[in-house]
Design a protein around this motif. Structure first.
Motif, PDB file in Angstrom:
ATOM      1  N   ALA A  89       0.841  -1.200   0.000  1.00  0.00           N
ATOM      2  CA  ALA A  89       0.000   0.000   0.000  1.00  0.00           C
ATOM      3  C   ALA A  89       0.872   1.244   0.000  1.00  0.00           C
ATOM      4  O   ALA A  89       2.056   1.204   0.358  1.00  0.00           O
ATOM      5  CB  ALA A  89      -0.915  -0.008   1.225  1.00  0.00           C
ATOM      6  N   ASN A  90       0.284   2.372  -0.396  1.00  0.00           N
ATOM      7  CA  ASN A  90       1.000   3.640  -0.350  1.00  0.00           C
ATOM      8  C   ASN A  90       1.157   4.094   1.088  1.00  0.00           C
ATOM      9  O   ASN A  90       0.219   4.013   1.888  1.00  0.00           O
ATOM     10  CB  ASN A  90       0.237   4.707  -1.135  1.00  0.00           C
ATOM     11  N   ALA A  91       2.341   4.584   1.435  1.00  0.00           N
ATOM     12  CA  ALA A  91       2.587   5.106   2.786  1.00  0.00           C
ATOM     13  C   ALA A  91       1.938   6.479   2.932  1.00  0.00           C
ATOM     14  O   ALA A  91       2.131   7.366   2.092  1.00  0.00           O
ATOM     15  CB  ALA A  91       4.080   5.197   3.046  1.00  0.00           C
ATOM     16  N   LEU A  92       1.142   6.651   3.998  1.00  0.00           N
ATOM     17  CA  LEU A  92       0.457   7.912   4.248  1.00  0.00           C
ATOM     18  C   LEU A  92       0.703   8.367   5.680  1.00  0.00           C
ATOM     19  O   LEU A  92       0.970   7.550   6.559  1.00  0.00           O
ATOM     20  CB  LEU A  92      -1.053   7.755   4.027  1.00  0.00           C
ATOM     21  N   VAL A  93       0.606   9.670   5.885  1.00  0.00           N
ATOM     22  CA  VAL A  93       0.730  10.226   7.232  1.00  0.00           C
ATOM     23  C   VAL A  93      -0.525  11.035   7.531  1.00  0.00           C
ATOM     24  O   VAL A  93      -1.277  11.419   6.640  1.00  0.00           O
ATOM     25  CB  VAL A  93       1.988  11.113   7.377  1.00  0.00           C
ATOM     26  N   ASN A  94      -0.761  11.280   8.810  1.00  0.00           N
ATOM     27  CA  ASN A  94      -1.896  12.106   9.264  1.00  0.00           C
ATOM     28  C   ASN A  94      -3.237  11.564   8.781  1.00  0.00           C
ATOM     29  O   ASN A  94      -4.124  12.318   8.373  1.00  0.00           O
ATOM     30  CB  ASN A  94      -1.728  13.566   8.810  1.00  0.00           C
ATOM     31  N   VAL A  95      -3.394  10.240   8.847  1.00  0.00           N
ATOM     32  CA  VAL A  95      -4.652   9.616   8.455  1.00  0.00           C
ATOM     33  C   VAL A  95      -5.638   9.719   9.612  1.00  0.00           C
ATOM     34  O   VAL A  95      -5.373   9.239  10.713  1.00  0.00           O
ATOM     35  CB  VAL A  95      -4.442   8.140   8.076  1.00  0.00           C
TER      36      VAL A  95
END
Length: 282
Positions: free
Chosen positions: A232-238
């Protein structure tokens, strides 16, 4: 063009800012927006640059008109009946962004009298499992699926909800899915665990099975091959993952319709899901 049949509802998203204080006040951010699994797939496909059509029933009320206007605003085609009252889903989001759904489908499950022209121009018909339970929508959806198969339109099914699968019965749910002979079956990890080993290409006439696992890699099962993980794509502040699975479905199916292999399609699914999460979290 990607078509999806099913729910178009108002989502009331409640983001908890703290643990629930039973019988007292709890700080939260509350947002109202368009929702529904089938509608989410259509909207995500359009926002990703694809062409998509929503098929379903909404309430003959201001809420229903607002919901269809919201889909049209992102470029979707809308084929709807208007009767009854519009549905509402309350999405409770904990501090980690995980969601719990309280569902009132309203008029969504009342769609009847399908028309062959609803399928005109479609390359893919996407069916959330929600659309295969509750009458008359279930019969309407099954009829459209049979017509789609006769036209060589690709059928995809999303298993939608572990609670719904449990209520129907996992073995019965698999039978319902298998009978429609989909080319693609999508599930999240909880739904996959509910359906167990029967959720496999060998048991589904060779359908490609894709299991989403949130931020963990998706697992792609193809006939005669070992399972493949797609990161999966790495995301922040989810803060809000509502609609991410539907967006993944949109990205996967748009790519699959252009003859992309399932691994490439899964990467596209992750990209579209990431964009949806970022929009929702913002």
């Amino acid at each position: 063009m990607l078509g999806a049949i099913g729910d178009l509802v108002e989502d009331v998203v409640v983001q908890l800012r703290e643990s629930v204080n039973v019988a007292s006040d709890t700080a939260a951010l509350i947002v109202r927006r368009r929702g529904g699994s089938a509608a989410n797939v259509v909207a995500a496909a359009c926002l990703a640059g694809g062409a998509a059509r929503f098929i379903g029933q909404v309430g003959d009320d201001g809420a229903g008109r607002g919901l269809t206007d919201a889909l049209v605003a992102v470029g979707a085609e809308v084929t709807v009946r208007r009767a009854g009252r519009s549905g509402t889903v309350i999405a409770l989001l904990d501090v980690a962004g995980e969601r719990t759904m309280l569902t009132d489908r309203g008029a969504c499950s009342e769609l009847t009298d399908p028309q062959p022209e609803w399928l005109d121009g479609l390359a893919t018909l996407h069916i959330p499992f929600y659309s295969l339970v509750g009458e008359p929508l279930a019969t309407t959806t099954t009829t459209l699926a049979h017509w789609a198969a006769a036209r060589n339109i690709t059928i995809s099914i999303d298993t939608s909800s572990s609670a719904v699968l449990e209520r129907v019965g996992p073995a019965n749910a698999i039978d319902i899915i298998r009978a429609l002979r989909p080319k693609v079956v999508l599930a999240n990890e909880l739904e996959a665990a509910t359906l167990g080993a029967d959720l496999h290409p060998d048991n589904l006439h060779g359908a490609i099975v894709v299991v989403r696992q949130g931020p963990l890699p998706a697992i792609v099962l193809q006939p005669g091959q070992h399972p493949t993980e797609v990161a999966a794509n790495a995301l922040v502040n989810v803060t809000d993952t509502t609609g991410a699975g539907d967006a993944f479905a949109a990205g996967f199916l748009l790519a699959f319709a252009t003859d992309s292999d399932p691994i490439t399609a899964a990467r596209c699914g992750h990209q579209v899901a990431a964009a949806a999460i970022q929009r929702a979290s913002a």
